[in-house]
Every structure is written in structure tokens, then in C-alpha cells.
Design a protein around this motif. Structure first.
Motif, PDB file in Angstrom:
ATOM      1  N   GLU A  47       0.964  -1.045  -0.162  1.00 26.88           N
ATOM      2  CA  GLU A  47      -0.029   0.010   0.023  1.00 26.88           C
ATOM      3  C   GLU A  47       0.846   1.172  -0.032  1.00 26.88           C
ATOM      4  OE1 GLU A  47      -3.424   0.447  -0.041  1.00 26.88           O
ATOM      5  OE2 GLU A  47      -3.485  -2.022  -0.530  1.00 26.88           O
ATOM      6  N   ARG A  61      -2.453   6.422  -9.775  1.00 23.67           N
ATOM      7  CA  ARG A  61      -2.744   5.048  -9.107  1.00 23.67           C
ATOM      8  C   ARG A  61      -3.649   4.217  -9.565  1.00 23.67           C
ATOM      9  NH1 ARG A  61      -4.273   3.525  -2.866  1.00 23.67           N
ATOM     10  NH2 ARG A  61      -4.111   1.260  -3.090  1.00 23.67           N
ATOM     11  N   ASP A  64      -1.876   3.062 -12.846  1.00 24.93           N
ATOM     12  CA  ASP A  64      -0.914   2.138 -12.676  1.00 24.93           C
ATOM     13  C   ASP A  64      -1.252   0.749 -12.084  1.00 24.93           C
ATOM     14  OD1 ASP A  64       1.217   3.914 -13.065  1.00 24.93           O
ATOM     15  OD2 ASP A  64       1.353   4.328 -10.819  1.00 24.93           O
ATOM     16  N   GLU A  65      -2.299   0.564 -11.438  1.00 21.46           N
ATOM     17  CA  GLU A  65      -3.368  -0.612 -10.780  1.00 21.46           C
ATOM     18  C   GLU A  65      -4.330  -1.119 -11.886  1.00 21.46           C
ATOM     19  OE1 GLU A  65      -4.248  -0.002  -6.862  1.00 21.46           O
ATOM     20  OE2 GLU A  65      -2.055   0.569  -6.462  1.00 21.46           O
ATOM     21  N   LYS A  66      -4.630  -0.523 -12.936  1.00 18.12           N
ATOM     22  CA  LYS A  66      -5.498  -0.963 -13.857  1.00 18.12           C
ATOM     23  C   LYS A  66      -5.343  -2.623 -14.256  1.00 18.12           C
ATOM     24  CE  LYS A  66      -6.370   1.425 -17.155  1.00 18.12           C
ATOM     25  NZ  LYS A  66      -6.978   2.410 -18.209  1.00 18.12           N
TER      26      LYS A  66
END
Length: 71
Positions: A47, A61, A64-66
Motif C-alpha cells: 500500500e 494510481r 498504474d493498478e488497472k
């Protein structure tokens, strides 16, 4: 005829008369579960620290996290 060594105590090897200069680590008999490990924290799970409500950081974010199937 046996080739087995004779029973009895063996003589210790005396290659060096100096004692080992490194101290041995102390044995600790406390409960290891009382201590927090690295993965007990949000940072240990990957995290990021809170961005403070910055919408640009939220978008970065998200991108980036898709997952790859959402491209």
C-alpha cells in the motif's frame, strides 16, 4: 577384520589455541508472534501512503493498478 574405528571418545582437533573472536548470538525464548512483522503493515502489503486527496495522484494510481483486460 573390521575397518570400523575403535569405539571410545575422540580427541579434539587442536588446530588453533585462540578462542573464537565472534560472540555467539544469545538464545531468545520469547513469543515471536508478539512482534510485528513486515507484512502486518499496509506498507508490507504494497500500500502507498495516503496522497492527501490529490485527484492527480488518484488518477495515476488508478492507471498504474488497472488490470490488463481493462485497457
Amino acid at each position: 577384520m573390521s575397518t570400523a574405528p575403535a569405539p571410545g571418545p575422540r580427541a579434539a582437533k587442536q588446530s588453533d589455541s585462540r578462542p573464537d573472536p565472534r560472540p555467539r548470538p544469545a538464545l531468545i525464548f520469547d513469543d515471536p508472534l508478539d512482534q510485528q512483522s513486515a507484512d502486518d503493515t499496509d506498507r508490507g502489503w504494497g500500500e502507498r501512503p495516503p496522497a492527501g486527496g490529490d485527484s492527480a495522484a488518484d488518477l495515476a494510481r488508478f492507471l498504474d493498478e488497472k488490470p490488463p483486460h481493462h485497457l
